[in-house]
Motif scaffolding. Structure first.
Motif, PDB file in Angstrom:
ATOM      1  N   LEU A 169      -2.622  -1.321   6.328  1.00  0.00           N
ATOM      2  CA  LEU A 169      -3.126  -2.509   5.663  1.00  0.00           C
ATOM      3  C   LEU A 169      -3.872  -3.334   6.709  1.00  0.00           C
ATOM      4  O   LEU A 169      -3.265  -3.900   7.623  1.00  0.00           O
ATOM      5  CB  LEU A 169      -1.982  -3.334   5.068  1.00  0.00           C
ATOM      6  CG  LEU A 169      -1.491  -2.926   3.683  1.00  0.00           C
ATOM      7  CD1 LEU A 169      -0.187  -3.646   3.356  1.00  0.00           C
ATOM      8  CD2 LEU A 169      -2.541  -3.230   2.626  1.00  0.00           C
ATOM      9  N   VAL A 216      -9.466  -0.046  -1.212  1.00  0.00           N
ATOM     10  CA  VAL A 216      -8.488   1.021  -0.995  1.00  0.00           C
ATOM     11  C   VAL A 216      -9.215   2.347  -0.930  1.00  0.00           C
ATOM     12  O   VAL A 216     -10.247   2.542  -1.582  1.00  0.00           O
ATOM     13  CB  VAL A 216      -7.424   1.038  -2.120  1.00  0.00           C
ATOM     14  CG1 VAL A 216      -8.052   1.337  -3.475  1.00  0.00           C
ATOM     15  CG2 VAL A 216      -6.308   2.037  -1.821  1.00  0.00           C
ATOM     16  N   LEU A 269      -2.109  -1.530  -3.566  1.00  0.00           N
ATOM     17  CA  LEU A 269      -3.153  -0.554  -3.246  1.00  0.00           C
ATOM     18  C   LEU A 269      -2.491   0.814  -3.305  1.00  0.00           C
ATOM     19  O   LEU A 269      -1.681   1.153  -2.441  1.00  0.00           O
ATOM     20  CB  LEU A 269      -3.740  -0.817  -1.851  1.00  0.00           C
ATOM     21  CG  LEU A 269      -4.214  -2.234  -1.549  1.00  0.00           C
ATOM     22  CD1 LEU A 269      -4.755  -2.333  -0.133  1.00  0.00           C
ATOM     23  CD2 LEU A 269      -5.267  -2.673  -2.542  1.00  0.00           C
ATOM     24  N   ASP A 298      -0.493   5.346   7.066  1.00  0.00           N
ATOM     25  CA  ASP A 298      -0.779   4.360   6.017  1.00  0.00           C
ATOM     26  C   ASP A 298      -0.992   2.990   6.652  1.00  0.00           C
ATOM     27  O   ASP A 298      -0.238   2.586   7.551  1.00  0.00           O
ATOM     28  CB  ASP A 298       0.370   4.317   5.018  1.00  0.00           C
ATOM     29  CG  ASP A 298       0.601   5.674   4.368  1.00  0.00           C
ATOM     30  OD1 ASP A 298      -0.003   5.920   3.314  1.00  0.00           O
ATOM     31  OD2 ASP A 298       1.368   6.480   4.937  1.00  0.00           O
ATOM     32  N   SER A 304       0.862  -1.177   0.000  1.00  0.00           N
ATOM     33  CA  SER A 304       0.000   0.000   0.000  1.00  0.00           C
ATOM     34  C   SER A 304       0.899   1.228   0.000  1.00  0.00           C
ATOM     35  O   SER A 304       1.818   1.331   0.819  1.00  0.00           O
ATOM     36  CB  SER A 304      -0.922   0.014   1.231  1.00  0.00           C
ATOM     37  OG  SER A 304      -1.755   1.157   1.218  1.00  0.00           O
ATOM     38  N   GLN A 363      -2.491   5.132  -3.894  1.00  0.00           N
ATOM     39  CA  GLN A 363      -3.227   6.380  -3.736  1.00  0.00           C
ATOM     40  C   GLN A 363      -2.449   7.503  -4.407  1.00  0.00           C
ATOM     41  O   GLN A 363      -1.223   7.424  -4.528  1.00  0.00           O
ATOM     42  CB  GLN A 363      -3.444   6.709  -2.255  1.00  0.00           C
ATOM     43  CG  GLN A 363      -4.059   5.575  -1.444  1.00  0.00           C
ATOM     44  CD  GLN A 363      -2.998   4.744  -0.754  1.00  0.00           C
ATOM     45  OE1 GLN A 363      -2.158   5.289  -0.020  1.00  0.00           O
ATOM     46  NE2 GLN A 363      -3.001   3.439  -0.965  1.00  0.00           N
ATOM     47  N   GLY A 377      -6.740  -1.154   2.590  1.00  0.00           N
ATOM     48  CA  GLY A 377      -5.587  -0.305   2.816  1.00  0.00           C
ATOM     49  C   GLY A 377      -5.752   1.099   2.294  1.00  0.00           C
ATOM     50  O   GLY A 377      -6.731   1.436   1.629  1.00  0.00           O
ATOM     51  N   GLY A 378      -4.749   1.901   2.615  1.00  0.00           N
ATOM     52  CA  GLY A 378      -4.728   3.259   2.104  1.00  0.00           C
ATOM     53  C   GLY A 378      -4.097   4.233   3.082  1.00  0.00           C
ATOM     54  O   GLY A 378      -3.689   3.879   4.189  1.00  0.00           O
TER      55      GLY A 378
END
Length: 272
Positions: free
Chosen positions: A239, A159, A80, A237, A38, A82, A190-191
């Motif tokens: 997961l 995500v 994942l 961050d 992620s 961003q 996640g994210g």
């Protein structure tokens, strides 16, 4: 918890609010190991390297081909991402032709014809039933979650990216809606959640799942957000995995990321 209770818009997402694979008559799914990354890759024009998206793309592909978890190098099979650009996803489809991708655009813009920035899921197994969903957010703000199913893993993957500009109360509503979307059992969520582990905003996620970098029941983890000078600042961050996972190992690089203000979070998750 229902969609109405959280304000989530989840039309078209199978199983919202319940187990991702809850059919009691179904056979037990096969064991699977998910090597996940992620990463808020900071690909939009607001980032210092946003004007050179090809450089960012190269760094992301290198990480998706090899990452370190628990002192050993592993090959990821799930990503994942961003603040990733539409054009970068097109590049990934060429660089990693066996992977499946889903992308949900956000409000950010990317340079050099790379389109909009948003969130993405990539898996090296077929990714199906992927849908975008709007999370509850203040007026005038759009907050998106993206989920998909990996049938061969019997796992749902989701995500999102939240914002530190919103209140703790709004982030808690968003986290609750994300939990409803992801369901239970075999999940990977996640994210960049724009908050520290101990924040009440993340209570819904920590209640429903285990986080890959927590220690026992304590909410901990290595710092993932960094200054542009490379100093690790705090953990934003995550997961999250289903409590049915047999084992998990999680790592954050000790060295700074070159192209982002976040370090990638990598995990090996084993479902039996």
């Amino acid at each position: 918890m229902t969609a109405a209770a959280t304000g989530a818009s989840i039309e078209g997402l199978p199983g919202g609010g319940g187990p991702a694979h809850a059919d009691g008559a179904a056979p037990r799914p096969a064991a699977v190991t998910i090597n996940a990354v992620s990463w808020n890759v900071c690909g939009d024009t607001g980032c210092p390297t946003g004007t050179a998206p090809a450089k960012t793309t190269k760094e992301i592909v290198q990480r998706m081909r090899a990452t370190e978890v628990g002192g050993r190098t592993v090959r990821p099979n799930a990503a994942l991402l961003q603040e990733v650009c539409e054009g970068q996803i097109r590049s990934f489809k060429t660089s990693l032709p066996k992977w499946s991708w889903a992308f949900a655009p956000g409000d950010g813009a990317c340079a050099a014809g790379q389109g909009r920035a948003g969130v993405a899921i990539g898996t090296d197994a077929p990714l199906t039933a992927h849908r975008q969903a709007r999370l509850p957010a203040p007026s005038g703000v759009t907050r998106i979650a993206l989920c998909g199913e990996v049938p061969s893993w019997a796992t749902r993957v989701c995500v999102t990216q939240l914002s530190e500009n919103e209140s703790t109360q709004w982030r808690r509503k968003e986290a609750g809606a994300l939990t409803t979307l992801a369901g239970t059992d075999r999940v990977l969520v996640g994210g960049d959640l724009a908050d520290a582990p101990e924040s009440p905003a993340l209570d819904p996620l920590y209640t429903a799942y285990d986080e890959c970098d927590q220690s026992g029941s304590s909410r901990t983890g290595a710092n993932t957000r960094q200054s542009w000078q490379g100093t690790a600042l705090d953990k934003t961050d995550y997961l999250f995995i289903g409590k049915s996972a047999a084992a998990v190992s999680c790592s954050v690089p000790a060295t700074p990321a070159k192209t982002s203000d976040h370090r990638p979070l990598s995990a090996v998750v084993r479902y039996q």
